[in-house]
Scaffold this motif. Structure first.
Motif, short mmCIF file in Angstrom:
data_model
loop_
_atom_site.label_atom_id
_atom_site.label_comp_id
_atom_site.label_asym_id
_atom_site.label_seq_id
_atom_site.Cartn_x
_atom_site.Cartn_y
_atom_site.Cartn_z
N GLN A 21 1.00 -1.19 0.02
CA GLN A 21 0.03 0.03 0.03
C GLN A 21 0.80 1.25 -0.07
O GLN A 21 0.53 2.04 -0.92
CB GLN A 21 -0.81 -0.10 1.26
CG GLN A 21 -1.81 1.25 1.25
CD GLN A 21 -2.95 1.17 2.57
OE1 GLN A 21 -2.73 0.25 3.41
NE2 GLN A 21 -3.85 1.89 2.28
N GLN A 22 1.82 1.21 0.91
CA GLN A 22 2.87 2.50 1.02
C GLN A 22 3.67 2.65 -0.58
O GLN A 22 3.63 3.60 -1.01
CB GLN A 22 3.81 2.38 1.78
CG GLN A 22 3.15 2.41 3.45
CD GLN A 22 4.25 2.01 4.43
OE1 GLN A 22 4.96 0.85 4.31
NE2 GLN A 22 4.48 2.66 5.58
N LEU A 23 4.00 1.62 -1.10
CA LEU A 23 4.59 1.82 -2.29
C LEU A 23 3.74 2.09 -3.47
O LEU A 23 3.97 2.90 -4.22
CB LEU A 23 5.12 0.39 -2.61
CG LEU A 23 6.15 0.11 -3.79
CD1 LEU A 23 7.24 1.44 -4.02
CD2 LEU A 23 6.79 -1.11 -4.28
N GLY A 24 2.59 1.63 -3.40
CA GLY A 24 1.43 1.98 -4.41
C GLY A 24 1.26 3.46 -4.21
O GLY A 24 0.88 4.25 -5.37
N VAL A 25 1.08 4.08 -3.19
CA VAL A 25 0.71 5.58 -2.77
C VAL A 25 2.16 6.20 -3.87
O VAL A 25 1.85 7.19 -4.54
CB VAL A 25 1.09 6.09 -1.50
CG1 VAL A 25 1.00 7.38 -1.45
CG2 VAL A 25 -0.28 5.66 -0.77
N LEU A 26 3.37 5.73 -3.89
CA LEU A 26 4.41 6.29 -4.61
C LEU A 26 4.58 6.12 -6.04
O LEU A 26 4.95 6.74 -6.54
CB LEU A 26 5.59 5.90 -3.76
CG LEU A 26 5.78 6.22 -2.26
CD1 LEU A 26 7.18 5.49 -1.75
CD2 LEU A 26 5.79 7.67 -2.02
N ILE A 27 4.04 5.02 -6.28
CA ILE A 27 3.98 4.64 -7.65
C ILE A 27 2.59 4.59 -8.55
O ILE A 27 2.58 4.60 -9.90
CB ILE A 27 4.68 3.21 -8.12
CG1 ILE A 27 3.79 2.13 -7.82
CG2 ILE A 27 6.06 3.24 -7.30
CD1 ILE A 27 4.03 0.71 -8.44
N GLY A 28 1.54 4.92 -7.93
CA GLY A 28 0.24 4.87 -8.65
C GLY A 28 -1.00 4.09 -7.68
O GLY A 28 -1.88 4.65 -7.83
N SER A 29 -0.58 2.72 -7.47
CA SER A 29 -1.88 2.38 -6.96
C SER A 29 -0.96 0.73 -6.23
O SER A 29 -0.29 0.36 -6.65
CB SER A 29 -2.69 1.62 -7.84
OG SER A 29 -2.26 0.67 -8.61
N GLU A 42 4.08 -6.17 -16.80
CA GLU A 42 5.12 -5.61 -16.93
C GLU A 42 5.59 -4.07 -16.48
O GLU A 42 4.73 -3.45 -17.02
CB GLU A 42 5.65 -5.86 -18.36
CG GLU A 42 7.22 -5.43 -18.70
CD GLU A 42 7.97 -6.77 -18.34
OE1 GLU A 42 9.21 -6.48 -18.24
OE2 GLU A 42 7.65 -7.75 -18.53
N PRO A 43 6.45 -3.69 -15.52
CA PRO A 43 6.40 -2.19 -15.32
C PRO A 43 6.96 -1.43 -16.44
O PRO A 43 7.82 -1.82 -17.19
CB PRO A 43 7.26 -2.17 -14.39
CG PRO A 43 8.06 -3.19 -14.15
CD PRO A 43 7.25 -4.57 -14.81
N THR A 44 6.29 -0.36 -16.76
CA THR A 44 6.73 0.60 -17.65
C THR A 44 7.96 1.32 -17.46
O THR A 44 8.50 1.09 -16.22
CB THR A 44 5.66 1.73 -17.86
OG1 THR A 44 5.67 2.60 -16.66
CG2 THR A 44 4.37 1.04 -18.44
N ASP A 45 8.75 2.05 -18.21
CA ASP A 45 9.98 2.39 -17.94
C ASP A 45 9.80 3.52 -16.80
O ASP A 45 10.48 3.62 -15.81
CB ASP A 45 10.50 3.09 -19.23
CG ASP A 45 11.11 2.09 -20.18
OD1 ASP A 45 11.25 1.04 -19.80
OD2 ASP A 45 11.05 2.70 -21.38
N HIS A 46 8.65 4.37 -16.74
CA HIS A 46 8.50 5.18 -16.00
C HIS A 46 8.27 4.60 -14.57
O HIS A 46 8.32 5.03 -13.60
CB HIS A 46 7.17 6.08 -16.37
CG HIS A 46 6.91 7.11 -15.40
ND1 HIS A 46 7.64 8.46 -15.12
CD2 HIS A 46 5.83 7.13 -14.48
CE1 HIS A 46 6.97 8.95 -14.24
NE2 HIS A 46 5.77 8.60 -13.78
N THR A 47 7.48 3.52 -14.62
CA THR A 47 7.03 2.79 -13.19
C THR A 47 8.50 2.36 -12.61
O THR A 47 8.54 2.35 -11.54
CB THR A 47 6.24 1.75 -13.43
OG1 THR A 47 4.88 2.29 -14.05
CG2 THR A 47 5.80 0.96 -12.25
N VAL A 48 9.42 1.83 -13.53
CA VAL A 48 10.82 1.32 -13.06
C VAL A 48 11.37 2.53 -12.31
O VAL A 48 11.88 2.27 -11.12
CB VAL A 48 11.47 0.52 -14.11
CG1 VAL A 48 13.03 0.37 -13.45
CG2 VAL A 48 10.96 -0.56 -14.61
#
Length: 86
Positions: A21-29, A42-48
């Motif tokens: 949940q904490q990581l989701g707040v930082l990357i989107g969900s 697969e994570p996008t470049d932006h998500t990576v």
């Protein structure tokens, strides 16, 4: 898809003591984190980029952990423990 990506993210997240949940707040969900960790997406470049920033790791460390290249800084215990299991 390389099935190490999700497990590497999950392991680093746990080592850092960060919840999905904490990581989701930082990357989107939180659901995105779950899908990445379970290799459902697969994570996008932006998500990576966001993941690396949130987990306080470099791109080099991220890709080295995924592809098993052992060119990591000796001081980085997090990645040394991950690579030693491969």
């Amino acid at each position: 898809m390389n099935n190490k990506k999700g497990s590497v993210i999950k392991e680093i997240r746990k080592i850092r003591g960060i919840s999905q949940q904490q990581l989701g707040v930082l990357i989107g969900s939180q659901s995105m984190v779950s899908r990445i960790e379970n290799n459902k997406t697969e994570p996008t470049d932006h998500t990576v980029f966001l993941l690396c920033n949130a987990l306080n790791i470099s791109f080099e460390e991220y890709f080295s952990a995924i592809f098993g290249k052992k060119k990591l800084k000796k001081s980085n215990k997090c990645f040394k423990s991950i690579l030693s299991r491969q």
